[in-house]
Motif scaffolding. Structure first.
Motif, PDB file in Angstrom:
ATOM      1  N   SER A  11     -17.621 -14.761 -15.440  1.00  0.00           N
ATOM      2  CA  SER A  11     -17.568 -15.022 -16.886  1.00  0.00           C
ATOM      3  C   SER A  11     -17.365 -13.755 -17.693  1.00  0.00           C
ATOM      4  O   SER A  11     -17.600 -13.741 -18.886  1.00  0.00           O
ATOM      5  CB  SER A  11     -18.890 -15.647 -17.318  1.00  0.00           C
ATOM      6  OG  SER A  11     -19.946 -14.739 -17.015  1.00  0.00           O
ATOM      7  N   ASP A  37     -24.491 -15.278 -15.714  1.00  0.00           N
ATOM      8  CA  ASP A  37     -24.806 -14.802 -17.068  1.00  0.00           C
ATOM      9  C   ASP A  37     -23.573 -14.990 -17.956  1.00  0.00           C
ATOM     10  O   ASP A  37     -22.489 -15.300 -17.452  1.00  0.00           O
ATOM     11  CB  ASP A  37     -25.267 -13.329 -17.056  1.00  0.00           C
ATOM     12  CG  ASP A  37     -24.210 -12.388 -16.491  1.00  0.00           C
ATOM     13  OD1 ASP A  37     -23.076 -12.843 -16.232  1.00  0.00           O
ATOM     14  OD2 ASP A  37     -24.517 -11.206 -16.304  1.00  0.00           O
ATOM     15  N   ASN A  73     -17.139  -7.786  -5.904  1.00  0.00           N
ATOM     16  CA  ASN A  73     -16.445  -7.765  -4.601  1.00  0.00           C
ATOM     17  C   ASN A  73     -17.266  -8.349  -3.453  1.00  0.00           C
ATOM     18  O   ASN A  73     -16.739  -9.080  -2.617  1.00  0.00           O
ATOM     19  CB  ASN A  73     -16.066  -6.319  -4.242  1.00  0.00           C
ATOM     20  CG  ASN A  73     -15.241  -5.650  -5.323  1.00  0.00           C
ATOM     21  OD1 ASN A  73     -14.752  -6.307  -6.231  1.00  0.00           O
ATOM     22  ND2 ASN A  73     -15.078  -4.332  -5.234  1.00  0.00           N
ATOM     23  N   HIS A  76     -16.995 -12.123  -2.945  1.00  0.00           N
ATOM     24  CA  HIS A  76     -15.703 -12.806  -2.762  1.00  0.00           C
ATOM     25  C   HIS A  76     -15.725 -13.725  -1.543  1.00  0.00           C
ATOM     26  O   HIS A  76     -15.255 -14.853  -1.590  1.00  0.00           O
ATOM     27  CB  HIS A  76     -14.569 -11.787  -2.612  1.00  0.00           C
ATOM     28  CG  HIS A  76     -14.248 -11.055  -3.885  1.00  0.00           C
ATOM     29  ND1 HIS A  76     -13.221 -10.148  -3.995  1.00  0.00           N
ATOM     30  CD2 HIS A  76     -14.819 -11.077  -5.119  1.00  0.00           C
ATOM     31  CE1 HIS A  76     -13.179  -9.664  -5.224  1.00  0.00           C
ATOM     32  NE2 HIS A  76     -14.141 -10.206  -5.919  1.00  0.00           N
ATOM     33  N   LYS A  94      -9.033  -8.628  -6.594  1.00  0.00           N
ATOM     34  CA  LYS A  94      -9.003  -7.463  -5.683  1.00  0.00           C
ATOM     35  C   LYS A  94     -10.352  -6.763  -5.710  1.00  0.00           C
ATOM     36  O   LYS A  94     -11.037  -6.852  -6.745  1.00  0.00           O
ATOM     37  CB  LYS A  94      -7.880  -6.514  -6.084  1.00  0.00           C
ATOM     38  CG  LYS A  94      -8.000  -5.952  -7.526  1.00  0.00           C
ATOM     39  CD  LYS A  94      -8.950  -4.809  -7.653  1.00  0.00           C
ATOM     40  CE  LYS A  94      -9.469  -4.548  -8.994  1.00  0.00           C
ATOM     41  NZ  LYS A  94     -10.582  -3.632  -9.082  1.00  0.00           N
ATOM     42  N   HIS A 157     -17.085  -0.479 -16.091  1.00  0.00           N
ATOM     43  CA  HIS A 157     -18.057  -1.129 -16.977  1.00  0.00           C
ATOM     44  C   HIS A 157     -19.049  -1.958 -16.153  1.00  0.00           C
ATOM     45  O   HIS A 157     -20.110  -2.317 -16.616  1.00  0.00           O
ATOM     46  CB  HIS A 157     -17.325  -2.081 -17.932  1.00  0.00           C
ATOM     47  CG  HIS A 157     -16.608  -3.161 -17.170  1.00  0.00           C
ATOM     48  ND1 HIS A 157     -15.367  -2.966 -16.606  1.00  0.00           N
ATOM     49  CD2 HIS A 157     -17.002  -4.402 -16.785  1.00  0.00           C
ATOM     50  CE1 HIS A 157     -15.017  -4.059 -15.947  1.00  0.00           C
ATOM     51  NE2 HIS A 157     -15.986  -4.940 -16.031  1.00  0.00           N
ATOM     52  N   SER A 158     -18.671  -2.317 -14.911  1.00  0.00           N
ATOM     53  CA  SER A 158     -19.467  -3.265 -14.127  1.00  0.00           C
ATOM     54  C   SER A 158     -20.493  -2.517 -13.276  1.00  0.00           C
ATOM     55  O   SER A 158     -20.137  -1.644 -12.492  1.00  0.00           O
ATOM     56  CB  SER A 158     -18.540  -4.073 -13.219  1.00  0.00           C
ATOM     57  OG  SER A 158     -19.298  -4.816 -12.296  1.00  0.00           O
ATOM     58  N   TYR A 298      -0.900  -9.766 -15.571  1.00  0.00           N
ATOM     59  CA  TYR A 298      -1.838 -10.887 -15.371  1.00  0.00           C
ATOM     60  C   TYR A 298      -1.202 -12.252 -15.640  1.00  0.00           C
ATOM     61  O   TYR A 298      -1.391 -13.193 -14.878  1.00  0.00           O
ATOM     62  CB  TYR A 298      -3.093 -10.731 -16.242  1.00  0.00           C
ATOM     63  CG  TYR A 298      -3.826  -9.444 -15.986  1.00  0.00           C
ATOM     64  CD1 TYR A 298      -4.353  -9.164 -14.726  1.00  0.00           C
ATOM     65  CD2 TYR A 298      -3.981  -8.481 -16.983  1.00  0.00           C
ATOM     66  CE1 TYR A 298      -5.008  -7.976 -14.468  1.00  0.00           C
ATOM     67  CE2 TYR A 298      -4.641  -7.296 -16.739  1.00  0.00           C
ATOM     68  CZ  TYR A 298      -5.144  -7.041 -15.490  1.00  0.00           C
ATOM     69  OH  TYR A 298      -5.787  -5.867 -15.237  1.00  0.00           O
TER      70      TYR A 298
END
Ligand SMILES: NC(=O)c1ccc[n+]([C@@H]2O[C@H](COP(=O)([O-])OP(=O)(O)OC[C@H]3O[C@@H](n4cnc5c(N)ncnc54)[C@H](O)[C@@H]3O)[C@@H](O)[C@H]2O)c1
Length: 351
Positions: A11, A37, A73, A76, A94, A157-158, A298
């Motif tokens: 999300s 979340d 990742n 996945h 990816k 950012h993750s 994209y």
């Protein structure tokens, strides 16, 4: 023909890229989303009717044809296996997985369940890069001798991307995976051997001591037919995401600035909303992206995958599950080479 019914898992950033692309796709409709979340905020933003905290429940209950896997990742494999076992076609972000064993399992489970596993390497769909390939194919630069390609920015950012256990590594698996997935499609040859270096994670990183994966990695690579290459992924680049591809041939060369080649130049004392991915401010001179959903590939990627499901055709070369597995094998070879200081043959990683 009916629209292809989509379920997104995730999300946040990648889920947003997929949702924005589906929105532009006349043959796709996002029916449901699962996340742990930001679920209602995301679903409200894209007017997605069904929301689930558990993706297993979504796969069981929802009548969806195609699943977008937009989770960290390390997840996945589990999400792909669950989607395949409930008969859904799949687009996986990816890198395909965090280990070769997981990636092989994903490819095999999808084969066994006769569902498509499509690997989301957006560079292969970026208009500037498809045009560059066409120009090279026409012979404009002669025979290709050497290619340099990199994706770099100032850090993910993750939080998942910052930890080796969730990411599978650092900047090479997370960013360098783009040139690694793209180059074999571009030159029509596999990477067969690598010689690499990387920073060592945490205190041994160049800048990001709180990242357990490396924040800088680079590799010299050789293709089957002898073409030489150089790939890089780093998190030490200020000023926005920097995707540069250079091609050197016997009769010319070609330079592509995928992320900062905007035709717009702005000088602003006050700044404004957004310039390019990962740029931290917009004061002074900036070159804002016109439309990253389009320029980074994209939209073309998602619409191609939707077409594959509608027409029951195979995804283009470079974007099949097997291609994601091969790209991961190159990354694994790069890590092995950086750790041992030796040249590594990719065939020793995967047959
Ligand atoms: N192709 C690209 O350019 C591109 C860009 C960004 C990210 N990605 C890839 O997309 C994936 C997601 O990256 P991101 O930046 O969106 O990550 P993120 O950390 O911003 O978001 C992670 C998402 O996963 C969801 N999630 C976590 N555990 C879950 C679970 N058990 N069930 C359901 N949802 C769960 C979270 O709710 C969140 O929405 C990664 O694999 C990343 O490599 C690709």
């Amino acid at each position: 023909m009916d629209k292809i019914k989509i379920g997104i898992v995730g999300s946040r950033f990648a889920a947003m890229l997929h949702a924005e692309s589906y929105k532009r796709c006349i043959y796709a409709e996002i029916k449901s989303v699962s996340a742990i979340d930001n679920l209602n905020e995301f679903a409200d933003e894209y007017k997605i009717p069904k929301r689930y905290e558990d993706y297993h429940e979504m796969f069981e209950k929802e009548d969806i044809n195609l699943v977008s896997v937009c989770v960290p990742n390390f997840l996945h494999k589990d999400v792909v296996v669950a989607a395949a076992e409930t008969g859904k076609d799949i687009i996986c972000e990816k890198p395909l997985a965090t280990s070769i064993a997981d990636a092989e399992k994903m490819v095999n489970v999808c084969k066994k369940n006769k569902v498509k596993l499509m690997y989301a390497e957006d560079w292969i769909f970026a208009p500037a890069l498809t045009r560059a390939k066409q120009i090279c194919k026409e012979g404009a630069v002669g025979e290709v001798l050497y290619i340099k390609a990199k994706e770099t920015h100032s850090g993910s950012h993750s939080v998942y991307a910052q930890k080796k256990e969730y990411c599978g590594g650092g900047s090479m698996i997370h960013l360098g995976i783009h040139p690694i997935g793209f180059l074999p499609w571009f030159v029509g040859e596999e990477i067969i051997e690598v010689v690499s270096m990387k920073s060592g994670g945490e205190e041994k990183n160049l800048l990001h001591k709180n990242y357990s994966g490396e924040d800088w990695a680079a590799s010299l690579v050789t293709f089957e037919n002898g073409i030489r290459g150089f790939v890089e992924g780093n998190y030490i680049t200020c000023g926005g995401m920097d995707d540069i591809i250079e091609i050197y041939g016997t009769n010319g060369n070609l330079h592509i600035d995928l992320t900062k080649g905007s035709p717009i130049s702005v000088y602003s004392r006050k700044g404004y909303g957004y310039a390019v991915e990962k740029a931290d401010f917009t004061y002074g001179w900036t070159k804002p992206a016109v439309d990253e959903i389009q320029s980074l590939g994209y939209f073309n990627e998602i619409s191609h995958f939707v077409d594959c499901v509608r027409n029951n055709t195979e995804p283009k070369e470079g974007t099949r599950g097997e291609d994601g597995l091969k790209a991961l094998a190159v990354v694994s070879a790069i890590y092995e080479s950086a750790e041992t200081g030796k040249l590594v043959k990719v065939k020793d990683i995967i047959q």
